[in-house]
Scaffold this motif. Structure first.
Motif, PDB file in Angstrom:
ATOM      1  N   SER A   1      33.463   6.154 -20.629  1.00 38.23           N
ATOM      2  CA  SER A   1      33.428   4.787 -20.672  1.00 38.23           C
ATOM      3  C   SER A   1      33.487   5.369 -22.806  1.00 38.23           C
TER       4      SER A   1
ATOM      5  N   GLU B   1      36.345   7.104 -16.118  1.00 30.37           N
ATOM      6  CA  GLU B   1      35.431   6.150 -15.618  1.00 30.37           C
ATOM      7  C   GLU B   1      35.568   5.546 -14.602  1.00 30.37           C
TER       8      GLU B   1
ATOM      9  N   GLN C   1      29.384   7.758 -18.038  1.00 27.65           N
ATOM     10  CA  GLN C   1      28.841   6.674 -19.442  1.00 27.65           C
ATOM     11  C   GLN C   1      29.534   7.359 -20.342  1.00 27.65           C
TER      12      GLN C   1
END
Length: 281
Positions: A22, A30, A19
């Motif tokens: 990202s 990611e 996360q």
């Protein structure tokens, strides 16, 4: 803490790192964290959790584990890039529990390399959405599966079995040698969704199941396909590891799936009512 609980905790670390990558727009990182998660998924669906635990002696590594030299044979792969990411993460991580989790992931990647499964994992990661849920073994009859379940000293776990054409989830707990299996509706959601879109009017049509199976061997489903056998619709599922197809009578399978969903809903409602009654006392 057993290996299953440890891997569950490691999954939380992977999710948070993915996360963060990202949100920062680090797309390549990611993707590598998604690959690392796929490593854990792979050992689960292929029943290798305890085999992996045995590879590091049963005690989760707390220091930097040795990186398999066989990873050097896979230059430019996700595996090589992932171990570089994990080593960098380990060097930057200060919290002891998180360091232990990263060490476990490095050990997992080395296990995959040492057992010659890097290419298989790369394929699993890149194409898992295009494959049916993994099945590791097929039995013709339930009794055969029961005999296997009881007779294997260290059965692969957790893992899906195919009994006839039906998925079953098998589990084994090393700590007390308990084991069992239950009917699992692993492909029915896909069958329901594809049927709702409409079964193609023109289907490969066969007089017998044997004819359908022979045709599917040279025209494998990818991973699902509809065929007609003796005028009835069937849902063909390609099991790549077993090099076979299962064939599911669409109407019967969907009826069983609806009954299963109703039973689950009823159990959930009864459990909720029981909790509510208990809370009111």
């Amino acid at each position: 803490m057993n290996i299953h609980d440890t891997l569950a905790n490691v999954a939380i670390l992977i999710a948070s790192r993915r996360q963060a990558a990202s949100l920062m727009g680090r797309n390549e990182e990611e993707a590598l964290w998604r690959y690392v998660r796929a490593l854990s998924d792979f050992v689960h669906v292929t029943g290798q959790v305890y085999r992996f635990e045995d590879s590091f002696g049963g005690a989760a590594p707390t220091e930097r584990p040795l990186v398999s030299p066989r990873l050097g044979e896979h230059e430019g792969t996700f595996a090589q890039l992932a171990v570089e990411l994990l080593l960098k993460t380990l060097a930057e991580t200060l919290e002891p529990e998180q360091k232990q989790h990263v060490c476990l992931l490095i050990a997992l990647l080395s296990f995959i390399a040492e057992t010659g499964q890097v290419d298989e994992v790369e394929d699993f990661f890149s194409n898992q959405l295009e494959y049916a849920p993994v099945v590791i073994v097929h039995f013709t009859k339930y009794e055969e599966a029961q005999a296997w379940m009881k007779g294997v000293a260290e059965p692969p776990s957790p893992a899906h079995l195919l009994i006839g054409d039906d998925y079953h989830q098998f589990w084994y707990r090393r700590e007390d040698n308990t084991r069992g299996m239950y009917r699992d509706y692993a492909i029915e959601p896909a069958m329901e969704a594809l049927t709702a879109r409409g079964i193609p009017p023109q289907l490969p049509s066969f007089a017998t199941r044997v004819e359908a199976e022979e045709w599917l061997m040279s025209h494998p489903a990818n991973p699902y396909a509809f065929v007609a056998i003796a005028g009835e619709h069937y849902f063909a599922v390609h099991h790549r590891r077993l090099k076979r197809h299962s064939l599911h009578h669409v109407a019967s399978a969907l009826n069983a799936w609806e009954e299963h969903k109703k039973a689950v809903e009823l159990d959930t409602a009864l459990e909720a009512a029981a909790r509510s009654d208990g809370g009111g006392e």
